[in-house]
Motif scaffolding. Structure first.
Motif, PDB file in Angstrom:
ATOM      1  N   GLN A  25      -4.232  13.457  -9.561  1.00 42.85           N
ATOM      2  CA  GLN A  25      -3.252  14.460 -10.772  1.00 42.85           C
ATOM      3  C   GLN A  25      -3.495  12.308 -11.681  1.00 42.85           C
ATOM      4  O   GLN A  25      -2.676  12.091 -12.743  1.00 42.85           O
ATOM      5  CB  GLN A  25      -1.509  14.203 -11.200  1.00 42.85           C
ATOM      6  N   MET A  26      -4.167  11.665 -10.749  1.00 43.86           N
ATOM      7  CA  MET A  26      -5.039  10.004 -11.278  1.00 43.86           C
ATOM      8  C   MET A  26      -3.263   9.763 -11.145  1.00 43.86           C
ATOM      9  O   MET A  26      -2.641   8.227 -12.075  1.00 43.86           O
ATOM     10  CB  MET A  26      -5.092   9.889 -12.503  1.00 43.86           C
ATOM     11  N   ASP A  27      -2.008   9.712 -10.747  1.00 40.13           N
ATOM     12  CA  ASP A  27      -0.932   9.245 -10.644  1.00 40.13           C
ATOM     13  C   ASP A  27      -0.362   7.881  -9.849  1.00 40.13           C
ATOM     14  O   ASP A  27      -0.234   8.496  -8.351  1.00 40.13           O
ATOM     15  CB  ASP A  27       0.274  10.364 -10.663  1.00 40.13           C
ATOM     16  N   LEU A  28      -1.129   6.617  -9.991  1.00 39.29           N
ATOM     17  CA  LEU A  28      -1.116   6.150  -8.988  1.00 39.29           C
ATOM     18  C   LEU A  28       0.697   5.648  -8.595  1.00 39.29           C
ATOM     19  O   LEU A  28       0.483   5.199  -7.464  1.00 39.29           O
ATOM     20  CB  LEU A  28      -1.989   4.886  -9.155  1.00 39.29           C
ATOM     21  N   PHE A  29       1.364   5.323  -9.632  1.00 47.83           N
ATOM     22  CA  PHE A  29       2.682   5.130  -9.576  1.00 47.83           C
ATOM     23  C   PHE A  29       3.231   6.019  -8.515  1.00 47.83           C
ATOM     24  O   PHE A  29       4.251   5.594  -6.918  1.00 47.83           O
ATOM     25  CB  PHE A  29       3.608   5.163 -10.760  1.00 47.83           C
ATOM     26  N   ASP A  30       2.859   7.462  -8.225  1.00 47.46           N
ATOM     27  CA  ASP A  30       3.897   8.130  -7.588  1.00 47.46           C
ATOM     28  C   ASP A  30       3.078   7.876  -6.050  1.00 47.46           C
ATOM     29  O   ASP A  30       3.488   8.334  -5.120  1.00 47.46           O
ATOM     30  CB  ASP A  30       3.334  10.075  -8.175  1.00 47.46           C
ATOM     31  N   ALA A  31       1.841   7.937  -6.142  1.00 46.49           N
ATOM     32  CA  ALA A  31       1.057   7.710  -4.506  1.00 46.49           C
ATOM     33  C   ALA A  31       1.735   6.822  -4.207  1.00 46.49           C
ATOM     34  O   ALA A  31       1.990   7.513  -2.682  1.00 46.49           O
ATOM     35  CB  ALA A  31      -0.326   8.072  -5.055  1.00 46.49           C
ATOM     36  N   ILE A  32       2.154   5.677  -4.335  1.00 49.71           N
ATOM     37  CA  ILE A  32       2.335   4.520  -3.808  1.00 49.71           C
ATOM     38  C   ILE A  32       3.919   4.819  -3.384  1.00 49.71           C
ATOM     39  O   ILE A  32       3.856   4.547  -2.349  1.00 49.71           O
ATOM     40  CB  ILE A  32       1.578   2.852  -4.802  1.00 49.71           C
ATOM     41  N   GLY A  33       3.788   5.436  -4.280  1.00 52.08           N
ATOM     42  CA  GLY A  33       5.795   5.925  -4.178  1.00 52.08           C
ATOM     43  C   GLY A  33       5.901   6.138  -3.035  1.00 52.08           C
ATOM     44  O   GLY A  33       7.210   6.131  -2.428  1.00 52.08           O
ATOM     45  N   GLU A  34       5.715   7.106  -2.534  1.00 51.79           N
ATOM     46  CA  GLU A  34       5.436   8.189  -1.611  1.00 51.79           C
ATOM     47  C   GLU A  34       4.998   7.753  -0.373  1.00 51.79           C
ATOM     48  O   GLU A  34       6.000   7.083   0.442  1.00 51.79           O
ATOM     49  CB  GLU A  34       4.546   8.829  -1.610  1.00 51.79           C
ATOM     50  N   ALA A  35       3.952   6.844  -0.216  1.00 55.56           N
ATOM     51  CA  ALA A  35       4.315   5.848   1.266  1.00 55.56           C
ATOM     52  C   ALA A  35       5.008   5.202   0.988  1.00 55.56           C
ATOM     53  O   ALA A  35       5.758   4.656   2.587  1.00 55.56           O
ATOM     54  CB  ALA A  35       2.498   5.399   0.511  1.00 55.56           C
ATOM     55  N   MET A  36       5.166   3.929  -0.284  1.00 53.79           N
ATOM     56  CA  MET A  36       6.541   2.972   0.114  1.00 53.79           C
ATOM     57  C   MET A  36       7.845   3.754   0.660  1.00 53.79           C
ATOM     58  O   MET A  36       8.810   3.276   1.123  1.00 53.79           O
ATOM     59  CB  MET A  36       6.485   2.024  -1.222  1.00 53.79           C
ATOM     60  N   LEU A  37       8.104   4.850  -0.037  1.00 52.75           N
ATOM     61  CA  LEU A  37       9.536   5.896   0.532  1.00 52.75           C
ATOM     62  C   LEU A  37       9.548   5.926   1.955  1.00 52.75           C
ATOM     63  O   LEU A  37      10.445   5.619   2.254  1.00 52.75           O
ATOM     64  CB  LEU A  37       9.099   7.294   0.226  1.00 52.75           C
ATOM     65  N   ILE A  38       8.421   6.403   2.847  1.00 54.15           N
ATOM     66  CA  ILE A  38       8.259   6.898   4.320  1.00 54.15           C
ATOM     67  C   ILE A  38       9.165   4.485   4.754  1.00 54.15           C
ATOM     68  O   ILE A  38       9.650   5.447   5.792  1.00 54.15           O
ATOM     69  CB  ILE A  38       7.310   7.213   4.361  1.00 54.15           C
ATOM     70  N   ILE A  39       8.530   3.919   4.224  1.00 56.92           N
ATOM     71  CA  ILE A  39       8.332   3.019   4.669  1.00 56.92           C
ATOM     72  C   ILE A  39      10.853   1.942   4.407  1.00 56.92           C
ATOM     73  O   ILE A  39      10.747   1.879   5.260  1.00 56.92           O
ATOM     74  CB  ILE A  39       7.579   1.895   4.738  1.00 56.92           C
ATOM     75  N   ARG A  40      10.215   2.809   3.574  1.00 56.21           N
ATOM     76  CA  ARG A  40      11.929   2.173   2.977  1.00 56.21           C
ATOM     77  C   ARG A  40      13.052   3.232   3.673  1.00 56.21           C
ATOM     78  O   ARG A  40      14.411   2.935   4.427  1.00 56.21           O
ATOM     79  CB  ARG A  40      12.696   2.697   1.199  1.00 56.21           C
TER      80      ARG A  40
END
Ligand code: MSP
Length: 560
Positions: A441-456
């Protein structure tokens, strides 16, 4: 929104940039986002083609060159070199850099225009109206009045034009365009514009009526108009710079050997900003609809998506040289020097103007994002895990011991109350699949959010399970082993997800956790193995975990 079929090679483009001036943050931004998208598709193992380049036949290039006593070609050469070397220096991985003054482009443009002349889609007529030289745009009489005969962009007076021009029969495509924008098919083709608010703006403007558009400039009494590609068979006319420019997306891959690059067509995404949406969402698909009706051009399908992002402003105001808030190359370089290339990429990708609102490039915000996401989250989490491996397991990744009560899913703040809690592996893999959906969906924010969620979540898991306390009693080491294995494995998968955004640091991390073969595979084949790499349980127990320097050292702003 089209789902990208994995069997078709993936093709992403940026606008080609005017060479009247040097590159700035706007150009770097769009090209960086395209780079993230291209890297993501390569990571998935797709054959990917990423195109950027320069748009050279503009009147303002002639003017800027004249001010310096140079020919347009000399000035274009100099600036095109700077665009390309800047993009390379910033680690951008375009597969080709098209310049509209190159013969491979000019020949094709003449061929396309000839086809359109032959079919009657292009005809000779008279134009009376105005021209905005800064924007290289024709402005009809009624619009010019609205603008008080000044450019709405730079305030300079519009230039009166009364001349013979070649016109493209844009008006004939209004119904087709509306149907396409409404999600319909025209001659088996679909075409999408995003974000949806932008698509609606374009559709509303089409409904107001479409005029045929001039596609040439009169080169006899206008010196600037001579700098360009001649209309085939009529040297007195030069092809209008916008028509010339749009064709770059096609000319680059329309090479003589049809087996070579044509497989990339149609473009999956034309990434642009809102300023040039009309040309991409209206004129471009109409030109292609006209062209693909010609014999031998049936392969020229419509691009799948035009995505128009918004604009960067700086320190709360529109960027301008006179305000001194312009994010120019020097500023960009100083950020790279202080924070590193990946930090710039991360800030652009995670805080940029995707969607319909403008974003503020402010130093305080940059530092905040850097410290909180990269230093304190990504970097720090890896330090914690590698430190404990060093301290309790001789610098090696331990094999997971007995299961631990707490699952990552229980610490996921996005998880609905009462939802069944997935085990760790499936939970992390679900995050990876969510990232895939967001990227489509070209939703970069959500995409990055998924990866950062794992780390948090991993960070929080360390807090909650407190392996550093458990380890005080040697009897607990099997549990500590489980905790560390889980953390390292989740971090590994998060790092795969973040590779398109911060590839250099992620590759450094991979070398430290025994995943150097990912780096080798990417550099040897240009492609990754996303579906395999996100599967839980691949880190081999016993692998040395190298602490190394902080991946993202915390930034302490200099005291005033
Ligand atoms: N040459 C045309 C495009 C032809 S494409 C077939 C052109 N060139 S440009 O140099 O003006 O670049 C415009 C593009 O640069 C925008 O569409 C956007 O991608 C990028 N940006 C320029 N300024 C920007 C910001 N302030 N913020 C974000 N991106 C912007 O138009």
């Amino acid at each position: 929104m089209p789902q990208h079929a994995t069997n078709k090679p993936f093709y992403v483009t940026t606008p080609i940039y005017y060479v009247n001036d040097r590159p700035h943050i706007g150009h770097v931004y769009t090209t960086t986002v395209a780079d993230v998208v291209a890297r993501y598709h390569r990571l998935r193992g797709e054959d990917t083609f990423f195109l950027t380049g320069t748009d050279e036949h503009a009147a303002k290039v002639v003017d800027a060159a004249a001010e310096r006593g140079l020919t347009a070609q000399q000035w274009a050469d100099r600036n095109a070199d700077e665009f390309e070397s800047t993009f390379r220096r910033l680690g951008l991985t375009h597969d080709d850099f098209i310049r509209t003054s190159q013969p491979r482009h000019t020949q094709r443009v003449q061929q396309y225009v000839k086809q359109l002349l032959d079919s009657g889609d292009v005809y000779l007529g008279d134009y009376e109206g105005w021209y905005d030289a800064g924007q290289e745009e024709y402005v009809p009489e009624n619009k010019a009045k609205d603008y008080d005969f000044k450019s709405p962009i730079n305030g300079k007076p519009l230039v009166k034009k009364k001349e013979q021009n070649y016109f493209f029969k844009l008006s004939a495509y209004a119904d087709d365009l509306l149907k396409l924008l409404d999600g319909g098919e025209v001659a088996g083709q679909t075409f999408d514009v995003q974000p949806v608010a932008r698509k609606n703006e374009v559709a509303a403007r089409i409904r107001e009526g479409l005029n045929d558009v001039p596609i040439s400039r009169h080169a006899v009494d206008d010196a600037a108009a001579k700098w360009g590609i001649s209309v085939p068979g009529d040297e007195k006319h030069t092809i209008y710079v916008w028509i010339d420019a749009l064709f770059n997306y096609l000319s680059t891959i329309d090479v003589d050997d049809p087996d070579d690059r044509r497989k990339y067509w149609p473009a999956d995404v034309h990434l642009i900003a809102k300023d040039i949406l009309w040309f991409h969402a209206v004129i471009w698909p109409a030109l292609l609809l006209a062209l693909r009706r010609q014999q031998g051009s049936e392969w020229i399908d419509l691009p799948k998506l035009v995505y128009a992002h918004s604009f960067w402003i700086a320190e709360g105001q529109k960027m301008s040289k006179s305000l001194g808030n312009f994010i120019d190359l020097e500023k960009i370089d100083s950020y790279v020097e202080t924070f590193g290339l990946d930090a710039l990429r991360y800030f652009l990708a995670s805080n940029g103007p995707m969607g319909t609102t403008d974003s503020d490039f402010a130093e305080a915000k940059f530092i905040d994002v850097y410290n909180s996401d990269l230093a304190n989250t990504f970097g720090n989490c890896f330090s914690r895990v590698s430190n404990m491996c060093a301290k309790y397991f001789d610098g090696k990744l331990p094999a997971a011991g007995p299961e631990i009560e707490l699952a990552f899913a229980q610490l996921d703040p996005t998880m609905a109350k009462g939802a069944t809690m997935q085990p760790n592996g499936p939970w992390v893999e679900t995050r990876a699949l969510a990232l895939t959906a967001s990227m489509n969906q070209m939703d970069l924010f959500d995409a990055i959010g998924e990866a950062m969620l794992i780390i948090r979540v991993v960070d929080n898991y360390i807090e909650k399970t407190a392996p550093f306390k458990l380890a005080k009693d040697p009897n607990n080491l099997p549990q500590v082993a489980t905790i560390l294995y889980n953390c390292a494995e989740a971090l590994r998968i998060a790092s795969v997800l973040l590779w398109p955004v911060i590839p250099h640091k992620v590759e450094a991390l991979w070398q430290r956790i025994g995943c150097g073969h990912y780096v080798d595979q990417l550099s040897e084949t240009g492609r990754g193995d996303f579906d395999k790499w996100i599967v839980w349980g691949q880190l081999a127990p016993g692998t040395p975990i190298e602490k190394g320097d902080a991946l993202f050292p915390r930034h302490q702003p200099a005291k005033a």
